[in-house]
Scaffold this active site. Structure first.
Site, PDB file in Angstrom:
ATOM      1  N   TYR A 110       1.080  -1.378  -0.064  1.00 31.51           N
ATOM      2  CA  TYR A 110      -0.376   0.147   0.171  1.00 31.51           C
ATOM      3  C   TYR A 110       0.928   1.213  -0.027  1.00 31.51           C
ATOM      4  O   TYR A 110       1.746   2.047  -1.111  1.00 31.51           O
ATOM      5  CB  TYR A 110      -0.551  -0.055   1.077  1.00 31.51           C
ATOM      6  CG  TYR A 110      -1.718  -1.180   1.446  1.00 31.51           C
ATOM      7  CD1 TYR A 110      -2.213  -1.837   0.003  1.00 31.51           C
ATOM      8  CD2 TYR A 110      -2.279  -1.172   2.751  1.00 31.51           C
ATOM      9  CE1 TYR A 110      -3.522  -2.532   0.790  1.00 31.51           C
ATOM     10  CE2 TYR A 110      -3.167  -2.185   3.044  1.00 31.51           C
ATOM     11  CZ  TYR A 110      -3.687  -3.092   1.768  1.00 31.51           C
ATOM     12  OH  TYR A 110      -4.551  -3.968   1.953  1.00 31.51           O
ATOM     13  N   SER A 111       2.017   1.803   0.980  1.00 33.73           N
ATOM     14  CA  SER A 111       2.676   3.011   1.352  1.00 33.73           C
ATOM     15  C   SER A 111       3.613   2.851   0.566  1.00 33.73           C
ATOM     16  O   SER A 111       4.356   1.913   0.104  1.00 33.73           O
ATOM     17  CB  SER A 111       2.856   2.578   2.444  1.00 33.73           C
ATOM     18  OG  SER A 111       2.426   2.442   3.879  1.00 33.73           O
ATOM     19  N   SER A 143       5.675  -5.017   5.462  1.00 34.80           N
ATOM     20  CA  SER A 143       6.212  -5.773   6.236  1.00 34.80           C
ATOM     21  C   SER A 143       6.150  -6.798   5.044  1.00 34.80           C
ATOM     22  O   SER A 143       4.939  -7.234   4.446  1.00 34.80           O
ATOM     23  CB  SER A 143       4.829  -6.374   7.430  1.00 34.80           C
ATOM     24  OG  SER A 143       4.787  -4.712   8.477  1.00 34.80           O
ATOM     25  N   GLU A 226      -7.705  -5.619   8.721  1.00 28.32           N
ATOM     26  CA  GLU A 226      -6.297  -4.934   9.416  1.00 28.32           C
ATOM     27  C   GLU A 226      -6.559  -4.418  11.196  1.00 28.32           C
ATOM     28  O   GLU A 226      -5.924  -4.810  12.040  1.00 28.32           O
ATOM     29  CB  GLU A 226      -5.555  -4.626   8.579  1.00 28.32           C
ATOM     30  CG  GLU A 226      -3.776  -4.254   8.895  1.00 28.32           C
ATOM     31  CD  GLU A 226      -2.823  -3.389   7.578  1.00 28.32           C
ATOM     32  OE1 GLU A 226      -3.936  -2.996   6.833  1.00 28.32           O
ATOM     33  OE2 GLU A 226      -2.236  -3.334   8.472  1.00 28.32           O
TER      34      GLU A 226
HETATM   35  C1  FAD Z   1       5.388  -1.541  11.999  1.00 33.93           C
HETATM   36  C2  FAD Z   1       4.883  -1.482  10.722  1.00 33.93           C
HETATM   37  C3  FAD Z   1       3.704  -1.905   9.545  1.00 33.93           C
HETATM   38  C4  FAD Z   1       3.857  -1.317   8.397  1.00 33.93           C
HETATM   39  N1  FAD Z   1       3.774  -2.290   7.483  1.00 33.93           N
HETATM   40  C5  FAD Z   1       3.419  -1.858   6.247  1.00 33.93           C
HETATM   41  C6  FAD Z   1       2.693  -2.411   5.267  1.00 33.93           C
HETATM   42  O1  FAD Z   1       2.784  -4.194   5.042  1.00 33.93           O
HETATM   43  N2  FAD Z   1       2.255  -2.190   3.813  1.00 33.93           N
HETATM   44  C7  FAD Z   1       2.268  -1.457   3.989  1.00 33.93           C
HETATM   45  O2  FAD Z   1       1.705  -0.822   2.666  1.00 33.93           O
HETATM   46  N3  FAD Z   1       2.019  -0.462   4.456  1.00 33.93           N
HETATM   47  C8  FAD Z   1       3.265  -0.400   6.210  1.00 33.93           C
HETATM   48  N4  FAD Z   1       3.465   0.457   7.006  1.00 33.93           N
HETATM   49  C9  FAD Z   1       3.371   1.920   6.824  1.00 33.93           C
HETATM   50  C10 FAD Z   1       1.777   2.421   7.824  1.00 33.93           C
HETATM   51  O3  FAD Z   1       0.647   2.606   6.653  1.00 33.93           O
HETATM   52  C11 FAD Z   1       2.486   4.156   7.370  1.00 33.93           C
HETATM   53  O4  FAD Z   1       3.879   4.165   7.794  1.00 33.93           O
HETATM   54  C12 FAD Z   1       1.484   5.215   7.910  1.00 33.93           C
HETATM   55  O5  FAD Z   1       0.011   5.234   6.510  1.00 33.93           O
HETATM   56  C13 FAD Z   1       1.619   6.319   8.044  1.00 33.93           C
HETATM   57  O6  FAD Z   1       2.165   7.023   6.880  1.00 33.93           O
HETATM   58  P1  FAD Z   1       3.022   7.545   6.786  1.00 33.93           P
HETATM   59  O7  FAD Z   1       4.328   7.187   7.400  1.00 33.93           O
HETATM   60  O8  FAD Z   1       3.294   8.168   5.158  1.00 33.93           O
HETATM   61  O9  FAD Z   1       3.596   8.688   7.272  1.00 33.93           O
HETATM   62  P2  FAD Z   1       2.984  10.629   7.047  1.00 33.93           P
HETATM   63  O10 FAD Z   1       1.136  10.205   6.420  1.00 33.93           O
HETATM   64  O11 FAD Z   1       3.896  11.113   6.372  1.00 33.93           O
HETATM   65  O12 FAD Z   1       2.390  10.974   8.266  1.00 33.93           O
HETATM   66  C14 FAD Z   1       3.242  11.299   9.375  1.00 33.93           C
HETATM   67  C15 FAD Z   1       2.331  12.504  10.370  1.00 33.93           C
HETATM   68  O13 FAD Z   1       1.468  12.986   9.923  1.00 33.93           O
HETATM   69  C16 FAD Z   1       0.024  12.589  10.397  1.00 33.93           C
HETATM   70  N5  FAD Z   1      -1.081  13.061  10.049  1.00 33.93           N
HETATM   71  C17 FAD Z   1      -0.737  12.766   8.519  1.00 33.93           C
HETATM   72  N6  FAD Z   1      -1.888  13.437   7.740  1.00 33.93           N
HETATM   73  C18 FAD Z   1      -2.829  13.777   8.596  1.00 33.93           C
HETATM   74  C19 FAD Z   1      -4.267  14.099   9.001  1.00 33.93           C
HETATM   75  N7  FAD Z   1      -4.719  14.044   8.070  1.00 33.93           N
HETATM   76  N8  FAD Z   1      -5.041  14.660  10.048  1.00 33.93           N
HETATM   77  C20 FAD Z   1      -3.573  13.721  11.560  1.00 33.93           C
HETATM   78  N9  FAD Z   1      -2.593  13.606  10.977  1.00 33.93           N
HETATM   79  C21 FAD Z   1      -1.881  13.864   9.927  1.00 33.93           C
HETATM   80  C22 FAD Z   1       0.298  11.247  10.452  1.00 33.93           C
HETATM   81  O14 FAD Z   1      -0.164  10.871  11.877  1.00 33.93           O
HETATM   82  C23 FAD Z   1       1.811  11.177  10.678  1.00 33.93           C
HETATM   83  O15 FAD Z   1       2.005  11.279  12.607  1.00 33.93           O
HETATM   84  C24 FAD Z   1       3.770   0.517   7.929  1.00 33.93           C
HETATM   85  C25 FAD Z   1       4.197   0.656   9.056  1.00 33.93           C
HETATM   86  C26 FAD Z   1       4.392   0.004  10.818  1.00 33.93           C
HETATM   87  C27 FAD Z   1       5.036   1.736  11.600  1.00 33.93           C
END
Ligand code: FAD
Length: 384
Positions: A110-111, A143, A226
């Site tokens: 996804y991400s 992951s 999930e």
């Molecule tokens: C242990 C772990 C496993 C993972 N496994 C997977 C996986 O298997 N597959 C996959 O695709 N992804 C995976 N992820 C990714 C995860 O889904 C993303 O890290 C998460 O969705 C946040 O996206 P980002 O890291 O790009 O942060 P960003 O979206 O850049 O966010 C940064 C900060 O801004 C805040 N923020 C952003 N938008 C808003 C809003 N509209 N309102 C309020 N606050 C906001 C967020 O809460 C965060 O604190 C995993 C992450 C972790 C930690």
């Protein structure tokens, strides 16, 4: 079936005849699938018994009572549930049974570097080429990608419609040229997640879930499963360990069970755990096949708080010992692991802030967050 008593009796007799600790796990799980107990609420055509979710819970309780594996996958198996709800018959025939047998490893593609919380901003593209799609792009934080056979992929298939509308959802075969997986090291020292680079990767059209360009709907179902899983279970310091550390026993073992601050902190964590269990039961009742429930966001958010607070109280109890690290100090090591690993649940599957947005908008009915890109063709949106 009334209160489920007859069903309970039936499952008990079946387990008495079939379940033994020393029976090979795979052979037993096959018998569970054939009996319909792996996914009791699913249709008979796909290994189920067509029962209600309440009756399915009865089956699960009986399996849990004797410690037998394989049941309740109609609630816990994210991959199989998503496939059942949206997959083509060809893909279901090929993969549902192996998924129920846990013999196909999967990951979530996804991400992306520029699309996390705002997943609809993703730029990985899938272009049709005959009866296949060709995928190019990059995913991150994936992951389990290194060992996965398939990834649940979301990719853009139409750039001329608003961002949520031109996305499609695929089961993408991972073991092929063009899929490059690079591990990322986590704060806990582990490397469970990865960057995944996709160059001219091929996906058969039968691996499309739902309609073309309607992948956002499929994603909502997959995310709900999930969050449901993350809302009622979380990893402990070692594989299979329970995060519900017995804080009271720990306080007694270090002679701090009469400290009023510690007693109050333990009571608070206990209350949070209990209320979350009730909420999980409510959310599960609302989760019907193929639909999503925003109440699951409450459970995921609650679990995130429970994990952070539980780890905090563990360190509070240990005092200065919590500063130690490494295998020579197993109690402190476990507490520190849980502190760092708590971020798993507060970021993965959608951050705490995003869960709060969902609860605000879809549970409490508050106005939507402003989203300037929502109705603009994706091609015209400024990209990260
Ligand atoms: C242990 C772990 C496993 C993972 N496994 C997977 C996986 O298997 N597959 C996959 O695709 N992804 C995976 N992820 C990714 C995860 O889904 C993303 O890290 C998460 O969705 C946040 O996206 P980002 O890291 O790009 O942060 P960003 O979206 O850049 O966010 C940064 C900060 O801004 C805040 N923020 C952003 N938008 C808003 C809003 N509209 N309102 C309020 N606050 C906001 C967020 O809460 C965060 O604190 C995993 C992450 C972790 C930690």
């Amino acid at each position: 079936m009334g209160d489920g008593a007859a069903l309970r009796e039936e499952v008990r007799s079946w387990l008495a005849a079939e379940w033994r600790d020393d029976r090979p796990r795979r052979e037993f799980v096959d018998a569970v699938i054939d009996a319909g107990y792996a996914v009791p609420s699913w249709p008979r055509q796909w290994f189920g018994l067509g029962l209600t979710l309440d009756d399915s819970r009865v089956v699960g309780e009986e399996f849990a009572r004797v410690g037998a594996p394989g049941a309740r996958q109609d609630v816990h198996n994210l991959w199989a549930n998503t496939l059942l709800a949206y997959g083509t018959d060809a893909l279901k025939t090929k993969l549902i049974r192996p998924l129920l047998r846990s013999e196909v490893s999967m990951c979530l593609l996804y991400s992306e570097p520029g699309a996390g919380s705002d997943l609809a901003g993703l730029q990985t593209r899938a272009v049709r080429d005959g009866n296949e799609f060709v995928v190019n792009g990059q995913k991150v934080w994936t992951s389990g990608a290194a060992s996965a056979e398939y990834g649940m992929l979301i990719a853009r298939t139409d750039w001329d419609v608003p961002k949520h509308k031109g996305i499609s959802f695929f089961f993408m075969p991972m073991r092929q040229p063009g899929v490059e997986v690079r591990p990322l090291k986590q704060i806990t020292g582990e490397a469970h997640f990865n960057e995944v680079f996709l160059t001219d990767v091929r996906v058969p059209e039968e691996n499309l879930l739902g309609e073309l360009n309607d992948g956002w709907r499929v994603l909502q179902t997959a995310l709900a499963y999930e969050r449901s899983v993350m809302g009622d279970q979380a990893r402990g310091p070692s594989a299979g360990a329970n995060h519900e550390v017995d804080l009271w026993a720990l306080a007694r073992s270090v002679g701090r069970d009469d400290d009023p601050v510690i007693r109050q902190s333990i009571a608070r964590v206990h209350t949070l755990r209990l209320v979350n269990r009730w909420n999980a039961a409510r959310a599960k009742a609302a989760l019907q096949q193929g639909s999503s429930s925003p109440i699951l966001s409450l459970g995921k958010l609650a679990m995130s708080r429970i994990l952070h607070e539980g780890a905090h109280v563990q360190r509070l109890i240990l005092g200065a010992e919590a500063m130690l690290h490494g295998p020579d100090n197993p109690r402190a090591d476990a507490a520190n692991f849980l502190s760092l690993n708590a971020y798993f649940t507060s970021i993965g599957g959608g951050t705490d802030q995003i869960q709060r947005n969902i609860i605000g908008e879809r549970v409490l009915g508050l106005p939507r967050e402003p989203d300037v890109d929502r109705d603009v063709p994706f091609r015209q949106v400024r990209k990260a």
